[in-house]
Design an enzyme around this catalytic site. Sequence first.
Site, PDB file in Angstrom:
ATOM      1  CG  ASP A   1      -0.341   0.053   2.541  1.00 12.74           C
ATOM      2  OD1 ASP A   1       0.855  -0.294   2.640  1.00 12.74           O
ATOM      3  OD2 ASP A   1      -1.014   0.430   3.515  1.00 12.74           O
TER       4      ASP A   1
ATOM      5  CE1 TYR B   1       7.642   4.083   0.530  1.00 15.18           C
ATOM      6  CE2 TYR B   1       7.226   5.555  -1.331  1.00 15.18           C
ATOM      7  CZ  TYR B   1       7.952   4.524  -0.746  1.00 15.18           C
ATOM      8  OH  TYR B   1       8.986   3.945  -1.440  1.00 15.18           O
TER       9      TYR B   1
ATOM     10  CG  PHE C   1       8.133   0.353  -3.899  1.00 16.21           C
ATOM     11  CD1 PHE C   1       8.276   0.066  -2.551  1.00 16.21           C
ATOM     12  CD2 PHE C   1       7.562  -0.611  -4.724  1.00 16.21           C
ATOM     13  CE1 PHE C   1       7.869  -1.155  -2.033  1.00 16.21           C
ATOM     14  CE2 PHE C   1       7.154  -1.843  -4.211  1.00 16.21           C
ATOM     15  CZ  PHE C   1       7.308  -2.127  -2.855  1.00 16.21           C
TER      16      PHE C   1
END
Length: 254
Positions: free
Chosen positions: A87, A89, A100
């Site tokens: 999921d 940040y 990412f």
Amino acid sequence: MEQALPEKIPASSAPDRLIRADPAEWPVAPGWRPVTDAFFASETGQKLLGFLRNRLAAGAVIFPPQPLRALELTPPEQVRVVILGQDPYHGRGQAEGLAFSVAPGVPLPPSLRNIFKELQRDLGTPPPQFPVPGGSLVRWARHGVLLLNTCLTVEEGRPASHIGQGWEALTDSVIRQVSSGDSPVLFMLWGGHAQAKRALIEASGNKGHKVLLANHPSPLSALRPPLPFIGCGHFSQARQWREAGRTKDPSLPA
């Protein structure tokens, strides 16, 4: 899972959070439109939107501002590699709708540092030279790398807070569409939530896809058995995949 950033992120004219739970404000490439339209018209999609609206009304800060950005930047017909995470940040200013990836100027979260560390270890070359500090993976997304999470929103400071609210049904449909295509695709499934999608890929039949598994690159799991992320060699395997002619795209992350 990421720790919230202590640094203050510079103000931007673009919102850094979700403002409204309105799919009409979340552009996607035309090839994804049938999948997203069907999802948001479904009972599961409507329940998800209701959940998001209720959380926004309660004052929750939700990231990212554009949950479907991966589907905007990487049309289905261009997908050659899928990198699948868990999921977004949950630190302010971090999530930008690509698994990412962080916007230019945002300090690298630990998971992204480990990705660049493995990229350098595996290929013997420095990480991509983005603006310093730099962790935007937009270039990958625009060159056939679908940077997808299994769940597409999260609340500030609450990792995994939106898991199980419905996004997984949409990302299942996305994986099915990619898997059912005629072109072989390389899948990098990082972490348990991502690896749960493996059955969807295998159910598509023998399309020549390649599936690589590793732990999530978070410091909590990157070095743990049975599939440590550091040392997984996924980037060199992607390069070998390209050189073997399984994909014609010369701009893979490897």
